[in-house]
Design an enzyme around this catalytic site. Sequence first.
Site, PDB file in Angstrom:
ATOM      1  N   HIS A 171      -4.374  -1.956  -6.045  1.00  0.00           N
ATOM      2  CA  HIS A 171      -4.146  -1.163  -4.836  1.00  0.00           C
ATOM      3  C   HIS A 171      -3.588  -2.093  -3.762  1.00  0.00           C
ATOM      4  O   HIS A 171      -4.333  -2.844  -3.134  1.00  0.00           O
ATOM      5  CB  HIS A 171      -5.492  -0.567  -4.398  1.00  0.00           C
ATOM      6  CG  HIS A 171      -5.403   0.554  -3.413  1.00  0.00           C
ATOM      7  ND1 HIS A 171      -5.126   1.853  -3.779  1.00  0.00           N
ATOM      8  CD2 HIS A 171      -5.576   0.582  -2.074  1.00  0.00           C
ATOM      9  CE1 HIS A 171      -5.143   2.635  -2.713  1.00  0.00           C
ATOM     10  NE2 HIS A 171      -5.409   1.879  -1.656  1.00  0.00           N
TER      11      HIS A 171
ATOM     12  N   HIS B 265      -1.549   3.012  -3.649  1.00  0.00           N
ATOM     13  CA  HIS B 265      -1.597   2.698  -2.219  1.00  0.00           C
ATOM     14  C   HIS B 265      -0.354   3.105  -1.434  1.00  0.00           C
ATOM     15  O   HIS B 265      -0.477   3.557  -0.304  1.00  0.00           O
ATOM     16  CB  HIS B 265      -1.876   1.207  -1.969  1.00  0.00           C
ATOM     17  CG  HIS B 265      -1.989   0.835  -0.516  1.00  0.00           C
ATOM     18  ND1 HIS B 265      -2.977   1.342   0.308  1.00  0.00           N
ATOM     19  CD2 HIS B 265      -1.229   0.033   0.267  1.00  0.00           C
ATOM     20  CE1 HIS B 265      -2.828   0.827   1.517  1.00  0.00           C
ATOM     21  NE2 HIS B 265      -1.772   0.058   1.522  1.00  0.00           N
TER      22      HIS B 265
ATOM     23  N   HIS C 185      -9.583   1.948   1.963  1.00  0.00           N
ATOM     24  CA  HIS C 185     -10.325   2.892   2.808  1.00  0.00           C
ATOM     25  C   HIS C 185     -11.667   3.266   2.194  1.00  0.00           C
ATOM     26  O   HIS C 185     -12.260   4.281   2.571  1.00  0.00           O
ATOM     27  CB  HIS C 185      -9.504   4.166   3.023  1.00  0.00           C
ATOM     28  CG  HIS C 185      -8.254   3.962   3.805  1.00  0.00           C
ATOM     29  ND1 HIS C 185      -8.256   3.608   5.138  1.00  0.00           N
ATOM     30  CD2 HIS C 185      -6.946   4.057   3.445  1.00  0.00           C
ATOM     31  CE1 HIS C 185      -7.005   3.511   5.573  1.00  0.00           C
ATOM     32  NE2 HIS C 185      -6.193   3.763   4.556  1.00  0.00           N
TER      33      HIS C 185
ATOM     34  N   HIS D 185       1.884   5.495  -2.034  1.00  0.00           N
ATOM     35  CA  HIS D 185       2.098   6.955  -2.082  1.00  0.00           C
ATOM     36  C   HIS D 185       3.510   7.359  -2.491  1.00  0.00           C
ATOM     37  O   HIS D 185       3.845   8.540  -2.479  1.00  0.00           O
ATOM     38  CB  HIS D 185       1.757   7.615  -0.732  1.00  0.00           C
ATOM     39  CG  HIS D 185       0.324   7.516  -0.352  1.00  0.00           C
ATOM     40  ND1 HIS D 185      -0.253   8.319   0.623  1.00  0.00           N
ATOM     41  CD2 HIS D 185      -0.672   6.716  -0.806  1.00  0.00           C
ATOM     42  CE1 HIS D 185      -1.541   8.003   0.753  1.00  0.00           C
ATOM     43  NE2 HIS D 185      -1.808   7.031  -0.103  1.00  0.00           N
TER      44      HIS D 185
ATOM     45  N   ASP E 194      -3.082   8.387  -5.780  1.00  0.00           N
ATOM     46  CA  ASP E 194      -3.858   8.646  -4.568  1.00  0.00           C
ATOM     47  C   ASP E 194      -3.930  10.138  -4.217  1.00  0.00           C
ATOM     48  O   ASP E 194      -2.912  10.765  -3.918  1.00  0.00           O
ATOM     49  CB  ASP E 194      -3.250   7.916  -3.382  1.00  0.00           C
ATOM     50  CG  ASP E 194      -3.034   6.434  -3.635  1.00  0.00           C
ATOM     51  OD1 ASP E 194      -2.379   6.095  -4.642  1.00  0.00           O
ATOM     52  OD2 ASP E 194      -3.482   5.614  -2.816  1.00  0.00           O
TER      53      ASP E 194
ATOM     54  N   ASN F 156      -7.755   8.510  -0.411  1.00  0.00           N
ATOM     55  CA  ASN F 156      -7.349   9.306   0.752  1.00  0.00           C
ATOM     56  C   ASN F 156      -7.770  10.765   0.618  1.00  0.00           C
ATOM     57  O   ASN F 156      -7.195  11.651   1.255  1.00  0.00           O
ATOM     58  CB  ASN F 156      -5.832   9.237   0.942  1.00  0.00           C
ATOM     59  CG  ASN F 156      -5.324   7.811   1.057  1.00  0.00           C
ATOM     60  OD1 ASN F 156      -4.654   7.320   0.151  1.00  0.00           O
ATOM     61  ND2 ASN F 156      -5.639   7.138   2.133  1.00  0.00           N
TER      62      ASN F 156
END
Length: 270
Positions: free
Chosen positions: A154, A179, A68, A181, A8, A40
């Site tokens: 994810h 997802h 997102h 992180h 990400d 992100n």
Amino acid sequence: MRILFLGDVMGRAGRQAVTEALPRMRSDWRVDFVVVNADNATGGMGCNAAHANALLAAGADCLTLGDHCFDQKDMLQAVEGDTRLLRPINFAKAAPGRGARVFQDARGRKVLVAHVLGNVFMKRAFDDPFSAIDSVLRTHPLGGSVQAAVVDVHCEATSEKMAMGHFCDGRVSVVVGTHTHSPTADAQILPGGAAYQTDTGMCGDYLSVIGMDKTEPMRRFVTGMGKTRFTPAMGEVTLSGLLVETDDATGKARDVRMIRQGGRLEPSAP
């Protein structure tokens, strides 16, 4: 084939670090195909078209998005116009874009990339990720119509990612989680030949709370009250990802290496 997957991309700092480093990484490591998760990349919430184009211009062959995916409204049109952008395959049926596509590398070898959302602990229930992936893999058999296959799963739960790894093993080259992180230390080749890592982590500042400036998340945890919006941390970035070498004949992984470049997580010399 050498496949590089970068986790990400987190905000401006992560985006700049990837665009600066990716050309060198492709060249130095002789990478044939690059997938980047960009969920992100724009302010920590989605990815807009301009930032997607910058990542693609830097050397990404494909961008996966995530939960997102449509936070930046221009992505609604971008995913229709650029087939290198993949939203989750099990998103709403009326959603624009696609969740899987067969690409070609510079030598003409075909690479399937599929992107799927998990259901456990997510904000809402999505369509069944396992049946969605199964349908794609049946259509594009590894070692048959494609020489390599990459699945980006994810989701929040490590157990769901692990289940997806075993479900896809023997039918894909790579199953990689995104997802959360936070990179996991379990990169491995599963018995059926799929390279696997539960979560690649992020390309962002790890002196943070999952990539966000730590002040506001800490305030909310400690006091239960928010004061300002979350903003991406802007410190030194670690690029986190997975480098996989596959066998062209079978599509199975022959070698897998976790990537930690720069920042706080780069391994020190023994």
